[in-house]
Design a protein around this motif. Sequence first.
Motif, PDB file in Angstrom:
ATOM      1  N   SER A  53       0.928  -1.257  -0.095  1.00  0.00           N
ATOM      2  CA  SER A  53      -0.005   0.093   0.049  1.00  0.00           C
ATOM      3  C   SER A  53       0.992   1.354   0.053  1.00  0.00           C
TER       4      SER A  53
ATOM      5  N   GLY B 228       0.218   5.750   0.620  1.00  0.00           N
ATOM      6  CA  GLY B 228      -0.498   6.518   0.957  1.00  0.00           C
ATOM      7  C   GLY B 228       0.038   8.088   1.030  1.00  0.00           C
TER       8      GLY B 228
ATOM      9  N   LEU C 181      -3.190  10.736   7.748  1.00  0.00           N
ATOM     10  CA  LEU C 181      -3.408   9.941   6.729  1.00  0.00           C
ATOM     11  C   LEU C 181      -4.910  10.276   5.888  1.00  0.00           C
TER      12      LEU C 181
ATOM     13  N   ALA D 190      -5.084   6.308   0.631  1.00  0.00           N
ATOM     14  CA  ALA D 190      -4.414   5.432   0.124  1.00  0.00           C
ATOM     15  C   ALA D 190      -4.890   4.643  -0.687  1.00  0.00           C
TER      16      ALA D 190
END
Length: 125
Positions: free
Chosen positions: A33, A35, A47, A50
């Motif tokens: 992943s 982000g 965050l 993502a």
Amino acid sequence: QVQLVESGGGLVQAGGSLRLSCAASGSIFSINSMGWYRQAPGKQRELFAAITRGGSTNYADSVKGRFTIARDNAKNTVYLQMNSLKPEDTAVYYCNVDRVTWITVWGTESGYDYWGQGTQVTVSS
């Protein structure tokens, strides 16, 4: 080793657009992943977007419908298209990857939690 290099920040008027890029360098085999985080003055890093290796995306409510995250696995690069920018989007923006696998003479190795150097985005009212 893996390095993440960001580009594309700057100053823009409210309602404008910016596109950020973050390229990972090194003998990379795969990246999980990826982000984007941001940190405004006096606030915690958060965050807000993502994307998985397969392309599934998630956004914070504050940017949903205005920002788009995308990635090019062949280039080991993640992008962030930011439209309809608001003054409250002003922050330092950081890219992050959670797991990187690279090839060594012994096979593969993995490392975790890599960060870009950060790029300033300033939205004027």
